[in-house]
Structures are given as C-alpha cells and as structure tokens.
Design a protein around this motif. Structure first.
Motif, PDB file in Angstrom:
ATOM      1  N   SER A  45       0.939  -1.146  -0.360  1.00  0.00           N
ATOM      2  CA  SER A  45      -0.107  -0.097   0.398  1.00  0.00           C
ATOM      3  C   SER A  45       0.511   1.083  -0.574  1.00  0.00           C
ATOM      4  O   SER A  45       0.497   2.139  -0.174  1.00  0.00           O
ATOM      5  CB  SER A  45      -0.908  -0.092   1.063  1.00  0.00           C
ATOM      6  N   ASP A 175      -5.705  -0.868  -4.619  1.00  0.00           N
ATOM      7  CA  ASP A 175      -5.543  -1.302  -3.627  1.00  0.00           C
ATOM      8  C   ASP A 175      -6.215  -2.382  -2.554  1.00  0.00           C
ATOM      9  O   ASP A 175      -7.583  -1.395  -2.244  1.00  0.00           O
ATOM     10  CB  ASP A 175      -4.793  -0.580  -2.463  1.00  0.00           C
ATOM     11  N   GLU A 176      -6.021  -3.917  -3.273  1.00  0.00           N
ATOM     12  CA  GLU A 176      -7.117  -4.352  -2.587  1.00  0.00           C
ATOM     13  C   GLU A 176      -8.249  -4.421  -2.416  1.00  0.00           C
ATOM     14  O   GLU A 176      -9.099  -4.023  -1.168  1.00  0.00           O
ATOM     15  CB  GLU A 176      -6.973  -4.905  -1.065  1.00  0.00           C
TER      16      GLU A 176
HETATM   17 MG   LIG Z   1      -2.333  -2.406   2.087  1.00  0.00          MG
END
Ligand SMILES: [Mg+2]
Ligand SMILES: Nc1ncnc2c1ncn2[C@@H]1O[C@H](COP(=O)(O)OP(=O)(O)OP(=O)(O)O)[C@@H](O)[C@H]1O
Length: 257
Positions: A45, A175-176
């Motif tokens: 991240s 991001d995810e």
């Molecule tokens: Mg992360």
C-alpha cells in the motif's frame, strides 16, 4: 523501447526508525497491467500511496509519464516539487481504495462529478454526462441518484472505480479493492476491472489477494516482501513455477497447495 510510464529509482522510504524501502527500483511500462502480491506489512500500500502523493519519500527519484513526481527542475537542478507540480502529477493517477471512501452525504452521481468539476474545472453538464457514461460502464446506470449507504459493498466499490476513472487518469492504482467485500460480491467488481483491461488501454498497478484474478489479468506479477521485489515474471511462471523459496512459501500458504 519507450520510456516506462512509472519508474522508481533507488527510492528510500522510512516511517520513523522503520525502513520500508531501501534502494527500491521498479518500472511499469505504458499499458502494462502489473499485480503486486505479498505478505501483510511488506509495503504494497505504501508503494501505491507514494505514487498517489499521499506519502513522501526519503531518497531517490520517481518518474511518472516522463516527469519527476516528487521533484521538479528549477534552473537545471532538481528541487522538491511544489504543490502545483504535485497537483498536476496527481491528475495522471486514479486510485481505488480497499474502503470505499465515498462521500455519504452526496448522491452517487455527485460523488463522481465532484472532483472533475472542482479540480479539472469541467462544467456540471460535461461532468454529469461523463458520470452517466461511467455508471453505465460499471453497470450502475440506475443508481445515479442513490446515496452510498443504500448500496451494497460491491456497488460502492464500482462507484469508487467510476469516480477514479472520471478524472481520466493514465494510470489506475487499485489497492485490495475486493478485500472488504463479502465473497459473493467480489466477482461483480473484478468483472468491471476485467472489462476495463480488455476494452481500454490502461496502465494498471494493482495490489491484490485474489490470486486467480492476478493470474488472469496481469501481464506481470511481482512478489513483494519486506519492501523488495523478491521475484517477478509472467503469471504462469510466478504461480506455476516460482523459483524463490519465499514466493513458494507464500503461495503455498495462500493457495493451500
Ligand atoms: Mg495494504
Ligand atoms: N503512516 C504510517 N506510519 C507509520 N508506519 C506505517 C505507516 N503506514 C504504513 N506503515 C508501516 O509500514 C509497513 C508497510 O505498510 P503497508 O501498509 O505498505 O503494507 P502492506 O503490504 O500494504 O500490508 P497489507 O497487506 O496488510 O495491506 C507496515 O509495517 C506498516 O505498519
């Protein structure tokens, strides 16, 4: 060969005494789809947040679309970027986060038109036309006047994607984006990304725990651990024949092989 659209050169990043990146170098070519996989806390991240200019760096250089992200030329010398430079650079990047970050007091349409009107100076009419087309693209044309709290998680995330695309970024950072969703909602979100990858030329850098999706969509997969790319390659190689022990251990734990 053309210049990479993203390039990290010898980047350093620390949080207090903790070093996240030490001499980190990494490139992404234009229109390449790159997935980053790896254990929690490895800096995935942080990498995206640095690109989005949400985090600064402590050393090295980052180029985006041929220009330095965190520095600018001033009398033939590189100096720290001004806010104006950062704003300009940020417009090339769109990011979708794990937690949707939609404005709860604004309708879906308003969530999408807000930044293009405020930041890019689009007229309301142009911004709304673009928002309607994007809602169509993510399959939510009928939700334009709804409020985020009346949507499912999957629908919220599709609005998040439409909102990122509304700024017409050259690079999409994800991001995810499915990890906060109930399993049955994951595919509707991944389908939107699949279609984008198919129909439009986009540079995408995604962090994901959905291994089957990373395998299917990526041109390249990078296995990341402790702020370093341990191994990278085409999905078949990484998933079927990982060379590094750490990659094997991660994938075994993950895929239960
Ligand atoms: Mg992360
Ligand atoms: N703002 C911050 N201040 C201090 N430490 C931070 C900050 N942001 C991240 N870190 C630390 O940096 C390291 C890398 O974090 P990062 O969020 O990039 O990991 P990640 O690979 O995305 O993990 P996950 O898979 O759990 O999302 C972690 O040890 C984290 O605790």
């Amino acid at each position: 060969m053309s210049q990479p659209i993203i390039e990290f050169k010898n980047v350093q990043k620390r949080f207090g005494d903790t070093t996240i990146f030490d001499d980190f170098s990494f490139k992404v070519e234009e229109n390449e789809i790159v997935s980053i996989i790896g254990p929690s806390g490895s800096g995935k991240s942080t990498l995206l947040r640095i690109l989005m200019t949400l985090e600064g760096i402590d050393g090295g250089y980052i180029n985006v679309a041929g220009e330095s992200l965190w520095h600018m030329l001033w009398n033939d010398r590189y100096v720290p970027a001004s806010n104006k430079h950062l704003h300009k650079m940020r417009e090339q990047l769109g990011m979708v986060f794990q937690h949707f970050n939609l404005f709860p007091h604004m309708t879906v349409k308003r969530n999408i038109t807000e930044a293009p009107m405020r930041v890019k100076g689009l007229s309301r009419q142009d911004a709304e036309e673009s928002a309607e087309a994007l809602l169509e693209l993510v399959g939510l044309a009928d939700k334009a006047e709804s409020y985020p709290n009346d949507l499912s998680g999957g629908q919220k995330q599709r609005v998040g994607i439409a909102r990122a695309l509304a700024m017409r970024p050259a690079i999409l950072l994800l991001d995810e984006i499915t990890s906060a969703l109930d399993p049955e909602l994951v595919d509707e979100v991944l389908d939107v990304i699949r279609n984008l990858a198919k129909e439009q030329s986009f540079t995408m850098l995604l962090v994901t725990h959905e291994m089957y999706f990373a395998r299917e969509i990526s041109d390249r997969v990078c296995f990341f651990d402790k702020g370093k790319i341990v191994e990278e390659g085409v999905p078949e190689d990484i998933f079927s024949a990982p060379r590094e022990e750490r990659t094997q251990a991660f994938l075994n734990a993950y895929l239960g092989q």
